[in-house]
Design a protein around this motif. Sequence first.
Motif, PDB file in Angstrom:
ATOM      1  N   LEU A 236     -10.574   0.428 -25.721  1.00 36.04           N
ATOM      2  CA  LEU A 236      -9.362   0.843 -25.028  1.00 36.04           C
ATOM      3  C   LEU A 236      -8.742  -0.336 -24.282  1.00 36.04           C
ATOM      4  O   LEU A 236      -7.511  -0.504 -24.289  1.00 36.04           O
ATOM      5  CB  LEU A 236      -9.677   1.976 -24.057  1.00 36.04           C
ATOM      6  N   ALA A 237      -9.566  -1.167 -23.647  1.00 40.05           N
ATOM      7  CA  ALA A 237      -9.045  -2.341 -22.952  1.00 40.05           C
ATOM      8  C   ALA A 237      -8.343  -3.283 -23.931  1.00 40.05           C
ATOM      9  O   ALA A 237      -7.300  -3.866 -23.615  1.00 40.05           O
ATOM     10  CB  ALA A 237     -10.181  -3.063 -22.232  1.00 40.05           C
ATOM     11  N   ARG A 238      -8.914  -3.412 -25.123  1.00 38.24           N
ATOM     12  CA  ARG A 238      -8.309  -4.299 -26.120  1.00 38.24           C
ATOM     13  C   ARG A 238      -6.963  -3.765 -26.600  1.00 38.24           C
ATOM     14  O   ARG A 238      -5.979  -4.513 -26.657  1.00 38.24           O
ATOM     15  CB  ARG A 238      -9.259  -4.474 -27.305  1.00 38.24           C
ATOM     16  N   VAL A 239      -6.899  -2.488 -26.928  1.00 37.46           N
ATOM     17  CA  VAL A 239      -5.628  -1.952 -27.430  1.00 37.46           C
ATOM     18  C   VAL A 239      -4.585  -1.888 -26.317  1.00 37.46           C
ATOM     19  O   VAL A 239      -3.379  -1.962 -26.589  1.00 37.46           O
ATOM     20  CB  VAL A 239      -5.821  -0.556 -28.069  1.00 37.46           C
ATOM     21  N   ALA A 240      -5.044  -1.770 -25.056  1.00 35.05           N
ATOM     22  CA  ALA A 240      -4.111  -1.717 -23.937  1.00 35.05           C
ATOM     23  C   ALA A 240      -3.661  -3.106 -23.495  1.00 35.05           C
ATOM     24  O   ALA A 240      -2.678  -3.239 -22.761  1.00 35.05           O
ATOM     25  CB  ALA A 240      -4.760  -0.994 -22.758  1.00 35.05           C
ATOM     26  N   GLY A 241      -4.393  -4.125 -23.929  1.00 36.31           N
ATOM     27  CA  GLY A 241      -4.087  -5.470 -23.481  1.00 36.31           C
ATOM     28  C   GLY A 241      -4.537  -5.730 -22.062  1.00 36.31           C
ATOM     29  O   GLY A 241      -3.984  -6.593 -21.369  1.00 36.31           O
ATOM     30  N   TYR A 242      -5.556  -4.989 -21.619  1.00 27.63           N
ATOM     31  CA  TYR A 242      -6.070  -5.184 -20.273  1.00 27.63           C
ATOM     32  C   TYR A 242      -7.058  -6.341 -20.281  1.00 27.63           C
ATOM     33  O   TYR A 242      -8.084  -6.286 -20.946  1.00 27.63           O
ATOM     34  CB  TYR A 242      -6.757  -3.912 -19.774  1.00 27.63           C
ATOM     35  N   SER A 307      -7.571   6.529 -32.543  1.00 15.93           N
ATOM     36  CA  SER A 307      -7.531   7.625 -31.564  1.00 15.93           C
ATOM     37  C   SER A 307      -7.281   7.084 -30.162  1.00 15.93           C
ATOM     38  O   SER A 307      -6.457   7.616 -29.403  1.00 15.93           O
ATOM     39  CB  SER A 307      -8.849   8.404 -31.589  1.00 15.93           C
ATOM     40  N   LEU A 308      -7.995   6.017 -29.799  1.00 16.60           N
ATOM     41  CA  LEU A 308      -7.849   5.426 -28.468  1.00 16.60           C
ATOM     42  C   LEU A 308      -6.472   4.795 -28.285  1.00 16.60           C
ATOM     43  O   LEU A 308      -5.893   4.860 -27.190  1.00 16.60           O
ATOM     44  CB  LEU A 308      -8.939   4.382 -28.236  1.00 16.60           C
ATOM     45  N   ALA A 309      -5.927   4.203 -29.345  1.00 16.53           N
ATOM     46  CA  ALA A 309      -4.584   3.628 -29.256  1.00 16.53           C
ATOM     47  C   ALA A 309      -3.552   4.706 -28.952  1.00 16.53           C
ATOM     48  O   ALA A 309      -2.616   4.497 -28.167  1.00 16.53           O
ATOM     49  CB  ALA A 309      -4.236   2.900 -30.558  1.00 16.53           C
ATOM     50  N   ASP A 310      -3.726   5.880 -29.550  1.00 18.53           N
ATOM     51  CA  ASP A 310      -2.799   6.977 -29.289  1.00 18.53           C
ATOM     52  C   ASP A 310      -2.974   7.535 -27.883  1.00 18.53           C
ATOM     53  O   ASP A 310      -1.997   7.918 -27.224  1.00 18.53           O
ATOM     54  CB  ASP A 310      -2.993   8.083 -30.325  1.00 18.53           C
ATOM     55  N   ILE A 311      -4.222   7.579 -27.410  1.00 25.21           N
ATOM     56  CA  ILE A 311      -4.457   8.009 -26.030  1.00 25.21           C
ATOM     57  C   ILE A 311      -3.787   7.045 -25.063  1.00 25.21           C
ATOM     58  O   ILE A 311      -3.143   7.457 -24.093  1.00 25.21           O
ATOM     59  CB  ILE A 311      -5.966   8.096 -25.741  1.00 25.21           C
ATOM     60  N   TRP A 312      -3.937   5.749 -25.352  1.00 24.67           N
ATOM     61  CA  TRP A 312      -3.347   4.745 -24.471  1.00 24.67           C
ATOM     62  C   TRP A 312      -1.817   4.798 -24.506  1.00 24.67           C
ATOM     63  O   TRP A 312      -1.146   4.638 -23.479  1.00 24.67           O
ATOM     64  CB  TRP A 312      -3.820   3.341 -24.830  1.00 24.67           C
ATOM     65  N   MET A 313      -1.234   5.036 -25.664  1.00 31.10           N
ATOM     66  CA  MET A 313       0.220   5.104 -25.764  1.00 31.10           C
ATOM     67  C   MET A 313       0.796   6.159 -24.822  1.00 31.10           C
ATOM     68  O   MET A 313       1.803   5.945 -24.159  1.00 31.10           O
ATOM     69  CB  MET A 313       0.650   5.411 -27.208  1.00 31.10           C
ATOM     70  N   GLU A 314       0.108   7.291 -24.739  1.00 32.37           N
ATOM     71  CA  GLU A 314       0.572   8.342 -23.834  1.00 32.37           C
ATOM     72  C   GLU A 314       0.347   7.956 -22.383  1.00 32.37           C
ATOM     73  O   GLU A 314       1.206   8.210 -21.527  1.00 32.37           O
ATOM     74  CB  GLU A 314      -0.163   9.645 -24.164  1.00 32.37           C
ATOM     75  N   ALA A 315      -0.783   7.324 -22.099  1.00 33.07           N
ATOM     76  CA  ALA A 315      -1.046   6.895 -20.711  1.00 33.07           C
ATOM     77  C   ALA A 315      -0.067   5.817 -20.279  1.00 33.07           C
ATOM     78  O   ALA A 315       0.428   5.814 -19.137  1.00 33.07           O
ATOM     79  CB  ALA A 315      -2.483   6.376 -20.583  1.00 33.07           C
ATOM     80  N   ALA A 316       0.259   4.900 -21.189  1.00 36.51           N
ATOM     81  CA  ALA A 316       1.140   3.790 -20.862  1.00 36.51           C
ATOM     82  C   ALA A 316       2.554   4.262 -20.530  1.00 36.51           C
ATOM     83  O   ALA A 316       3.284   3.600 -19.790  1.00 36.51           O
ATOM     84  CB  ALA A 316       1.191   2.792 -22.021  1.00 36.51           C
ATOM     85  N   CYS A 317       2.942   5.405 -21.075  1.00 33.71           N
ATOM     86  CA  CYS A 317       4.270   5.938 -20.790  1.00 33.71           C
ATOM     87  C   CYS A 317       4.412   6.335 -19.333  1.00 33.71           C
ATOM     88  O   CYS A 317       5.536   6.532 -18.853  1.00 33.71           O
ATOM     89  CB  CYS A 317       4.555   7.141 -21.691  1.00 33.71           C
ATOM     90  N   ARG A 318       3.302   6.431 -18.621  1.00 35.05           N
ATOM     91  CA  ARG A 318       3.354   6.794 -17.216  1.00 35.05           C
ATOM     92  C   ARG A 318       3.412   5.589 -16.301  1.00 35.05           C
ATOM     93  O   ARG A 318       3.445   5.730 -15.078  1.00 35.05           O
ATOM     94  CB  ARG A 318       2.126   7.650 -16.852  1.00 35.05           C
TER      95      ARG A 318
END
Length: 319
Positions: A236-242, A307-318
Amino acid sequence: MRVLLIGANGFIGRFVADRLLADPAVQLTALGRGDDADVRFDLATGSPGALTRFLDAVHPGVVVNCAGATRGGARDLTRHNTVAVATVCEALRRSGCGARLVQIGCGSEYGPSQPGSSTAEDAVPRPGGPYGVSKLAATELVLGSGLDAVVLRVFSPAGPGTPAGSPLGRLAEAMRRAMQSGDGELKLGGLGVQRDFVDVRDVARAVHAASLSAAQGVINIGSGRAVRLRDAAAVLARVAGYGGALHELDAPPVPLRSAIGHPRADSEHPVPAAYPYPDGCGSWQQADVRTARDRLGWRPRINLEESLADIWMEAACRI
């Protein structure tokens, strides 16, 4: 094929609805508590007789039950997960529609398992908490009903729409807060737990396949591979760029309210670690999915990173 879908507004139900609507041979009717349901009906309080009259009017060939509760006290869980299923079974027995029942169960019905093992459908269920007990009771009601029925025991669903209060949802929210505040360190608890994550869209495919099949009994739906939550956090950190550091808090488990997903805490008041799952399954769970392959022709297609990339996409919208 007429399909009655119960619980179309839930995490799994929404994707099941999409999957069934994509099949031109399916005529779908949604039954639920929300205003957007085709028919409003509360399984937890409605009578079998009322549901029977509706079944006789619609005359579905398949009833898919995705309704239920994952949180609450034992009384609420019993009402929404067990009593509700008893209502469905009794209504189907009384009705002349002869519909097939596809019931959504869960991996929590098995309870704790030996690390390194894969849990098959013939394992003796030993649920470790009220949620698993309520779902197991529902499964037993379905299996003993005499109906044409199959129970899909879904392990740990993930992907778009993952509830914010779930372990992966809380993980994404913690990372979002850390990135928003520019925090270069994220402290998380309970990352040693290993679970079998399966994408919710793959679950919907399994429900569709089960609706068309003649399979009965219990069928596991999972990826067949346990993943440590620590590894999921790294993905998740990788796909989020954290780019910050992920630190796992090493402390004895505490109640769920102190679970995973806390941003950096004051060093004098560290957040204790906790098993982040309310499923009563301990540190390990992995499904044996050979029955789904053999009887439904189903295999998972979507990997955890997607799956995690899609979870992050929704979280990132916030943000």
